[in-house]
Design a protein around this motif. Structure first.
Motif, short mmCIF file in Angstrom:
data_model
loop_
_atom_site.label_atom_id
_atom_site.label_comp_id
_atom_site.label_asym_id
_atom_site.label_seq_id
_atom_site.Cartn_x
_atom_site.Cartn_y
_atom_site.Cartn_z
N ASP A 106 -17.30 28.01 -5.49
CA ASP A 106 -16.11 27.58 -6.25
C ASP A 106 -15.99 26.06 -6.36
O ASP A 106 -15.14 25.57 -7.11
CB ASP A 106 -14.84 28.13 -5.59
N VAL A 157 -17.20 23.52 -8.01
CA VAL A 157 -18.00 23.09 -9.15
C VAL A 157 -17.97 21.57 -9.22
O VAL A 157 -16.91 20.94 -9.15
CB VAL A 157 -17.44 23.69 -10.46
N SER A 192 -15.20 19.09 -10.79
CA SER A 192 -13.89 19.73 -10.90
C SER A 192 -12.89 19.04 -9.98
O SER A 192 -13.26 18.32 -9.04
CB SER A 192 -13.99 21.22 -10.53
N ALA A 193 -11.61 19.25 -10.26
CA ALA A 193 -10.56 18.64 -9.44
C ALA A 193 -10.64 19.16 -8.01
O ALA A 193 -10.44 18.40 -7.04
CB ALA A 193 -9.20 18.94 -10.05
#
Length: 200
Positions: free
Chosen positions: A119, A121, A124-125
């Protein structure tokens, strides 16, 4: 009548007519000082022998050595005291910080699980926040440990499952369920692991 005194009545040696002794009569037992004689002429031995000088020098050397040994001992004791004090202070600091960072461990556990599930990535934030959290924990001195293949250490690992295996000769970490953390020399949390044990 004649005024002349009878010579037979005159006192001898200038004494009185009543026969008193002359107080200035010379004492036959008194010996006067000899002209030119001085106390400095007395043969008084005032110098120290070689044995005396050697004894004094040895005593002085021994005393200096004793004082030096005392100074060195006191200096060593003070240095050891400072080391113990600094070590104790560092341990107390680590413990205080460890109690604080324990509150971060659930967040770090979520980040580890998210990473295992893919998860995080890149870009990503969530990945950015995870990276910042890990950076903060490292700056606090927190270090993670525990990986598959490590030799099981009961002081560092908490075995939640044991699986017999013919592939290992010693107890070995098969999987890490929960990462362990250290802060300096202080263990914040033991790693929870699955352990492979030699098959009987």
């Amino acid at each position: 009548m004649s005024d002349q005194t009878n010579p037979a009545e005159e006192p001898l040696n200038g004494g009185s007519s009543h026969g008193e002794n002359n107080e200035f009569a010379e004492d036959p037992g008194y010996e006067g000082s000899t002209e030119g004689e001085s106390y400095e002429d007395a043969d008084v031995e005032t110098s120290l022998s070689d044995a005396d000088l050697s004894f004094l020098e040895k005593a002085e050397t021994d005393l200096a050595a004793e004082r030096l040994a005392d100074l060195q001992r006191v200096s060593a004791e003070y240095a050891n005291y400072r080391k113990r004090t600094e070590a104790n202070r560092e341990i107390e600091r680590e413990r205080a910080v460890a109690e604080t960072v324990k509150n971060l461990l659930p967040v770090l556990d979520d980040i580890d699980r998210a990473e295992k599930q893919g998860d995080l990535v890149e870009g990503s934030a969530f990945a950015t926040i995870a990276a910042k959290m890990r950076t903060v924990s490292e700056r606090l001195g927190l270090s993670a440990y525990g990986a598959a293949g490590d030799v099981f250490d009961p002081n560092l690992h908490e075995a939640i499952v044991q699986q017999p295996s013919a592939d290992v000769e010693v107890e070995t970490v098969l999987d890490v369920v929960e990462t362990g953390y250290m802060l300096g020399t202080t263990q914040v949390r033991a790693a929870k692991v699955v352990v492979s044990v030699p098959a009987s």
